[in-house]
Design a protein around this motif. Structure first.
Motif, PDB file in Angstrom:
ATOM      1  N   ASP A  50      85.892  50.932  39.567  1.00 39.75           N
ATOM      2  CA  ASP A  50      85.587  50.455  40.910  1.00 39.75           C
ATOM      3  C   ASP A  50      84.090  50.493  41.187  1.00 39.75           C
ATOM      4  N   GLY A  51      83.303  50.861  40.208  1.00 40.10           N
ATOM      5  CA  GLY A  51      81.859  50.863  40.364  1.00 40.10           C
ATOM      6  C   GLY A  51      81.298  52.166  40.890  1.00 40.10           C
ATOM      7  N   ASP A  52      82.123  53.126  41.289  1.00 42.57           N
ATOM      8  CA  ASP A  52      81.641  54.391  41.813  1.00 42.57           C
ATOM      9  C   ASP A  52      81.464  55.376  40.669  1.00 42.57           C
ATOM     10  N   ASP A  53      80.281  55.940  40.593  1.00 47.58           N
ATOM     11  CA  ASP A  53      80.023  56.973  39.605  1.00 47.58           C
ATOM     12  C   ASP A  53      80.204  58.331  40.260  1.00 47.58           C
ATOM     13  N   LEU A  54      80.893  59.217  39.581  1.00 50.14           N
ATOM     14  CA  LEU A  54      81.147  60.546  40.113  1.00 50.14           C
ATOM     15  C   LEU A  54      80.125  61.523  39.552  1.00 50.14           C
ATOM     16  N   GLY A  55      79.652  62.411  40.397  1.00 55.02           N
ATOM     17  CA  GLY A  55      78.733  63.439  39.970  1.00 55.02           C
ATOM     18  C   GLY A  55      79.473  64.676  39.496  1.00 55.02           C
ATOM     19  N   TYR A  56      78.717  65.652  39.054  1.00 54.88           N
ATOM     20  CA  TYR A  56      79.321  66.894  38.563  1.00 54.88           C
ATOM     21  C   TYR A  56      80.099  67.615  39.647  1.00 54.88           C
ATOM     22  N   ASP A  57      79.546  67.680  40.858  1.00 55.02           N
ATOM     23  CA  ASP A  57      80.208  68.397  41.957  1.00 55.02           C
ATOM     24  C   ASP A  57      81.556  67.765  42.271  1.00 55.02           C
ATOM     25  N   GLU A  58      81.623  66.459  42.256  1.00 55.92           N
ATOM     26  CA  GLU A  58      82.885  65.780  42.557  1.00 55.92           C
ATOM     27  C   GLU A  58      83.903  65.984  41.453  1.00 55.92           C
ATOM     28  N   LEU A  59      83.450  65.995  40.219  1.00 54.07           N
ATOM     29  CA  LEU A  59      84.375  66.205  39.112  1.00 54.07           C
ATOM     30  C   LEU A  59      84.858  67.647  39.034  1.00 54.07           C
TER      31      LEU A  59
END
Length: 128
Positions: free
Chosen positions: A116-125
């Motif tokens: 969907d084009g959204d990159d997840l950061g470390y905090d979100e993962l």
């Protein structure tokens, strides 16, 4: 109250060649099968060549030569011929499957339907 036409929330993705997009779901399983076929065929070919060399060595201990024109020497030379040909054919088929599947995956690398084009950061993962 007027209803507005529904807007597609997913932006239009670029369409690649029709054949490549249809082959995309099969590329990863074909890649795995190609790897397995190639490894098994390579191991089979190594084992058959080792057995063939062992037979030639044992045959030559008695003073005979494996390259003689006798029926016994010819039968020893041809003993593993079918396995050698089968292993070479499997190596070629596995190699073609590897190359084609990698080419399809590379050509369609930007066409992921789940992206969907959204990159997840470390905090979100990490769930923080």
């Amino acid at each position: 109250m007027e209803t507005s036409p529904s807007v597609d929330p997913v932006p239009a993705r670029p369409e690649g060649a029709g054949l490549l997009t249809r082959l995309r779901p099969y590329a990863r399983p074909v890649l795995i099968a190609g790897i397995v076929i190639t490894v098994v065929a390579a191991v089979l070919l190594v084992v058959v060549m080792a057995l063939d060399a062992f037979n030639a060595t044992v045959y030559s201990v008695g003073g005979k030569n494996i390259s003689d024109a006798t029926d016994e020497a010819r039968s020893l030379r041809d003993q593993f011929l079918g396995a050698k040909i089968g292993a070479i054919v499997a190596l070629v088929v596995g190699g073609v499957a590897l190359v084609v599947s990698v080419a399809v995956m590379y050509a369609t690398r930007g066409l992921d339907a789940d992206d969907d084009g959204d990159d997840l950061g470390y905090d979100e993962l990490a769930g923080e």
